[in-house]
Write a protein that holds these residues in place. Sequence first.
Motif, PDB file in Angstrom:
ATOM      1  N   CYS A 142      56.681 110.038  78.778  1.00  0.00           N
ATOM      2  CA  CYS A 142      55.437 109.838  78.023  1.00  0.00           C
ATOM      3  C   CYS A 142      54.336 109.283  78.913  1.00  0.00           C
ATOM      4  CB  CYS A 142      55.686 108.911  76.834  1.00  0.00           C
ATOM      5  SG  CYS A 142      56.684 109.665  75.524  1.00  0.00           S
ATOM      6  N   GLU A 143      54.712 108.445  79.877  1.00  0.00           N
ATOM      7  CA  GLU A 143      53.717 107.933  80.825  1.00  0.00           C
ATOM      8  C   GLU A 143      53.190 109.062  81.700  1.00  0.00           C
ATOM      9  OE1 GLU A 143      53.275 104.475  84.285  1.00  0.00           O
ATOM     10  OE2 GLU A 143      55.134 104.663  83.122  1.00  0.00           O
ATOM     11  N   GLU A 144      54.076 109.919  82.180  1.00  0.00           N
ATOM     12  CA  GLU A 144      53.667 111.050  83.007  1.00  0.00           C
ATOM     13  C   GLU A 144      52.768 112.014  82.242  1.00  0.00           C
ATOM     14  OE1 GLU A 144      57.160 112.970  84.455  1.00  0.00           O
ATOM     15  OE2 GLU A 144      58.027 111.101  85.219  1.00  0.00           O
ATOM     16  N   MET A 145      53.086 112.237  80.965  1.00  0.00           N
ATOM     17  CA  MET A 145      52.352 113.188  80.144  1.00  0.00           C
ATOM     18  C   MET A 145      51.080 112.590  79.538  1.00  0.00           C
ATOM     19  SD  MET A 145      53.915 116.160  80.136  1.00  0.00           S
ATOM     20  CE  MET A 145      54.252 115.840  81.877  1.00  0.00           C
ATOM     21  N   GLN A 146      50.796 111.326  79.857  1.00  0.00           N
ATOM     22  CA  GLN A 146      49.630 110.613  79.319  1.00  0.00           C
ATOM     23  C   GLN A 146      49.680 110.573  77.794  1.00  0.00           C
ATOM     24  OE1 GLN A 146      46.310 112.640  81.241  1.00  0.00           O
ATOM     25  NE2 GLN A 146      46.437 111.277  83.004  1.00  0.00           N
ATOM     26  N   LEU A 147      50.811 110.084  77.299  1.00  0.00           N
ATOM     27  CA  LEU A 147      51.009 109.873  75.859  1.00  0.00           C
ATOM     28  C   LEU A 147      51.219 108.376  75.648  1.00  0.00           C
ATOM     29  CD1 LEU A 147      53.610 112.766  75.246  1.00  0.00           C
ATOM     30  CD2 LEU A 147      51.097 112.912  75.198  1.00  0.00           C
ATOM     31  N   PRO A 148      50.159 107.578  75.769  1.00  0.00           N
ATOM     32  CA  PRO A 148      50.315 106.120  75.814  1.00  0.00           C
ATOM     33  C   PRO A 148      50.783 105.497  74.504  1.00  0.00           C
ATOM     34  CG  PRO A 148      48.002 106.711  75.674  1.00  0.00           C
ATOM     35  CD  PRO A 148      48.744 107.997  75.907  1.00  0.00           C
ATOM     36  N   HIS A 149      50.599 106.199  73.395  1.00  0.00           N
ATOM     37  CA  HIS A 149      50.960 105.629  72.093  1.00  0.00           C
ATOM     38  C   HIS A 149      52.317 106.105  71.583  1.00  0.00           C
ATOM     39  CE1 HIS A 149      46.355 105.604  71.831  1.00  0.00           C
ATOM     40  NE2 HIS A 149      46.748 104.372  72.088  1.00  0.00           N
ATOM     41  N   THR A 150      53.016 106.903  72.369  1.00  0.00           N
ATOM     42  CA  THR A 150      54.288 107.466  71.922  1.00  0.00           C
ATOM     43  C   THR A 150      55.431 106.624  72.474  1.00  0.00           C
ATOM     44  OG1 THR A 150      53.317 109.672  71.806  1.00  0.00           O
ATOM     45  CG2 THR A 150      55.711 109.529  71.851  1.00  0.00           C
ATOM     46  N   LYS A 151      56.161 105.979  71.569  1.00  0.00           N
ATOM     47  CA  LYS A 151      57.231 105.052  71.933  1.00  0.00           C
ATOM     48  C   LYS A 151      58.507 105.426  71.178  1.00  0.00           C
ATOM     49  CE  LYS A 151      53.871 102.524  73.784  1.00  0.00           C
ATOM     50  NZ  LYS A 151      53.660 102.471  75.254  1.00  0.00           N
ATOM     51  N   LEU A 152      59.616 105.501  71.904  1.00  0.00           N
ATOM     52  CA  LEU A 152      60.932 105.727  71.305  1.00  0.00           C
ATOM     53  C   LEU A 152      61.743 104.456  71.511  1.00  0.00           C
ATOM     54  CD1 LEU A 152      62.997 107.732  70.019  1.00  0.00           C
ATOM     55  CD2 LEU A 152      63.675 108.326  72.353  1.00  0.00           C
ATOM     56  N   MET A 153      61.956 103.724  70.398  1.00  0.00           N
ATOM     57  CA  MET A 153      62.617 102.424  70.489  1.00  0.00           C
ATOM     58  C   MET A 153      63.920 102.364  69.694  1.00  0.00           C
ATOM     59  SD  MET A 153      59.096 100.218  69.968  1.00  0.00           S
ATOM     60  CE  MET A 153      59.787  98.621  70.367  1.00  0.00           C
ATOM     61  N   ARG A 154      64.220 103.425  68.965  1.00  0.00           N
ATOM     62  CA  ARG A 154      65.449 103.430  68.161  1.00  0.00           C
ATOM     63  C   ARG A 154      65.874 104.866  67.914  1.00  0.00           C
ATOM     64  NH1 ARG A 154      64.550 105.455  63.216  1.00  0.00           N
ATOM     65  NH2 ARG A 154      62.429 105.334  62.342  1.00  0.00           N
ATOM     66  N   LYS A 155      67.143 105.043  67.519  1.00  0.00           N
ATOM     67  CA  LYS A 155      67.636 106.340  67.092  1.00  0.00           C
ATOM     68  C   LYS A 155      67.294 106.568  65.618  1.00  0.00           C
ATOM     69  CE  LYS A 155      71.430 106.950  70.353  1.00  0.00           C
ATOM     70  NZ  LYS A 155      72.900 107.142  70.504  1.00  0.00           N
ATOM     71  N   MET A 156      67.573 107.771  65.152  1.00  0.00           N
ATOM     72  CA  MET A 156      67.284 108.109  63.767  1.00  0.00           C
ATOM     73  C   MET A 156      68.187 107.303  62.823  1.00  0.00           C
ATOM     74  SD  MET A 156      64.870 110.307  64.205  1.00  0.00           S
ATOM     75  CE  MET A 156      64.476 109.454  65.751  1.00  0.00           C
TER      76      MET A 156
END
Length: 237
Positions: A88-102
Amino acid sequence: MFVSASVIKIPLLALALRDVQQGRLDWNAPREIDPRNRVSGTGILCELSKDYHPSLSEMATLMIVLSDNIATNEIIDMVGMDRFAQFCEEMQLPHTKLMRKMLDFEAIAKGLNNYTSAGDMGRLLVRIAKGEFVNAEVSQTILRIMEHQQCRNKLPAALPTVPNYASEEDKKRMQEGTVLVANKTGELVGLQHDVSVFTLPDGRRYVIAALTADLEDDQQGVQIISQLSRVIYDAMK
């Protein structure tokens, strides 16, 4: 930033396919599902035999077209949360966070959740729509999977869409007055999302990323997204 719900599955798909392209993952090898990843909610793997060992290709498809949570959790293990953050950092997606599974409610109770924004989803989908994510082939693979989406009650609902079961030949010969939709929804109580790439018969494409929150009536959110999509389609066609 919004709680992402299932639209987080698009960057997961993108990263998995980039890993396949780079030789990190095998697209076709069968995989035994970790019992810890078996959760309920949306999808079909929870209804199938535990002896079924789907490939990454099959899990990626199920993750998008049926929003399968088991497939998603398995893919999270395959790509890794830390590498997802780097992606996400490489793709410039600063607001996209994965902190847990479904459906990890313990994580939610600890304040860990998944997030994104309309801007992040829009930028990623624009790259895919232009064939610029990794390369044209990988971008088209993502679109092809999204075009088979089963949940079409929001952005596609009020449009004269090409059926999600249409053949590749039919898609190449789109009729005037129709639009090809490649979308992914997300929903929780009080939250309705849908993000999509739209392709018109003359080859033009446009992207909508519609995210909502704090809804008193979920059906109203669904209707607003559908109406928004129709207004934009009428302006673009």
